[in-house]
Structure formats: C-alpha cells, structure tokens
Design a protein around this motif. Structure first.
Motif: not given
Length: 216
Positions: A58, A74, A101, A107, A109-110, A149-152, A154
């Motif tokens: 990140f 990312v 970010l 935030h 993340t998953k 990868v996910w951000v926000d 989810i």
C-alpha cells in the motif's frame, strides 16, 4: 501545514493536508530468521530484502526509480522463495492500481486466495511478465489458485460478485513461498526515508477458511 515537494524536499506551499511516505505492506514470509526478519527502509517499505516472501504493498509515495504510479497505489510484490523481495518493478506481479489511501480516512481491505482458478474474476486479471514463473501446477493439491484484493468495496460472502476487486491474478502460492510444514510468518511492515506518515491498523484478521470465515 508546510508541504514539501516529493522530489526535492523543499518547502514550497501551504496545505491543510500532508501526504507522507512511504506506505506500509501486509507480508507473508517463510524466511529462516522467522520473527527476527527485518526488511529495508525508505522506499522498500520494510519488506524489501526479505527472501521467500510475498507483500501486498500500500504505497503512498512516488519513487520514480521503482516505476511507481504517481498517486497512492496497491501492488503485489514477490521474487519467489530464493530471491530478496523488493518494491520495484522487478518484483511486481500485477499492474499496480491507483486507490486513495493517505486521505486521513479509515479504509478496509480484504485479501482472498482461492485454491483454484476462479473464473468469476478473470475479467479483473492484470498480471505482468514477472508472474509467469508462478503460474504453474506444483504437484497434486498444489495447483494454480486465484489471488484477489478489494479496497473499501468489500464482498459480504465468498460468492458475492457485486463488489469489484482492484487486483486479481492467477498464481500458485506454493511456487511463490517455500514454507516449512505449510506455515508462514505474517504481519505488517512500514518504513520511510525523509518524510513522516503514521499508519493505524485499527483491526485485522487472518483466516484459513476462505469460504465462510472473515465476512462478519
């Protein structure tokens, strides 16, 4: 606040927001130094130099020498079990993706690894040349999987396709990491050079059951 130019570090204007560096990373490794493993500082974000590792980077600082995107981004970084990891293009396994970010907001993340090629995410694949050696079958039960990868945005369940990931690649983690009895060291790294940035990991969870765990 007095803001410094990203390249020359000279004060040149005032702003209500300071964009520090260099970022942080979520890292899995099987390095022989175990919990005493220590990466490099500055633009290496604390994981550079760690052999037998994979880092989810990140990055909040533009390092042209690394081939960085100018804005926050990312990426997934690894050079396999034998070579030291790094934050530059030589270790990049995917096309880095811009995402905000360092804006002072919280935030989420998953990161999920499916132990098979999940065709639901093929449209999001954006691998680069370095990934080629890690897209292979490695004996029975160690076949190519899918890393997402996910951000926000989810997903609510492992079958929720309404959330769009920012990164997805086909990869065989058993080719990336040489792990003793299948176990890895896992955690976070961060570093900086001449700038300052504070990262708060409010909470995090590591789970092995990709189908039902980590969605509550």
């Amino acid at each position: 606040n007095l803001v410094k130019d990203r390249q020359f570090s000279t004060q040149h204007h005032q702003s209500c927001m300071v964009h520090g560096g260099d970022g942080f990373a979520f890292v899995l490794h099987g390095n022989e130094r175990r919990s005493k493993t220590l990466g490099q500082a500055g633009m290496d974000i604390g994981y550079g130099g760690i052999e037998n590792s994979i880092a989810f980077e990140f990055d909040t600082w533009w390092n042209p020498v690394n081939g960085d995107l100018f804005e926050d981004h990312v990426s997934i970084q690894s050079r396999g079990p034998l070579l030291p990891n790094e934050s530059g293009e030589a270790a990049r396994l995917v096309m880095a993706k811009n995402v905000t970010l360092a804006d002072g907001n919280e935030h989420i993340t998953k990161i999920m690894y499916f132990p098979y090629v999940n065709y639901d995410y093929v449209d999001y694949f954006s691998a680069v040349e370095n990934l080629r050696e890690f897209i292979l079958d490695n004996e029975e039960n160690r076949r190519v999987g899918t890393l997402v990868v996910w951000v926000d945005d989810i997903p609510k369940t492992s079958n929720d396709l309404s959330s769009k990931p920012i990164l997805a690649i086909p990869i065989n983690l058993s080719a990336v990491l040489d792990l003793r009895e299948g176990t890895a060291w896992v955690g976070f790294t961060a570093s900086t050079g001449r700038q300052f940035q504070k990262h708060d990991i409010v909470s995090w969870k590591f789970c092995e059951d990709f189908k039902g765990c980590g969605f509550d």
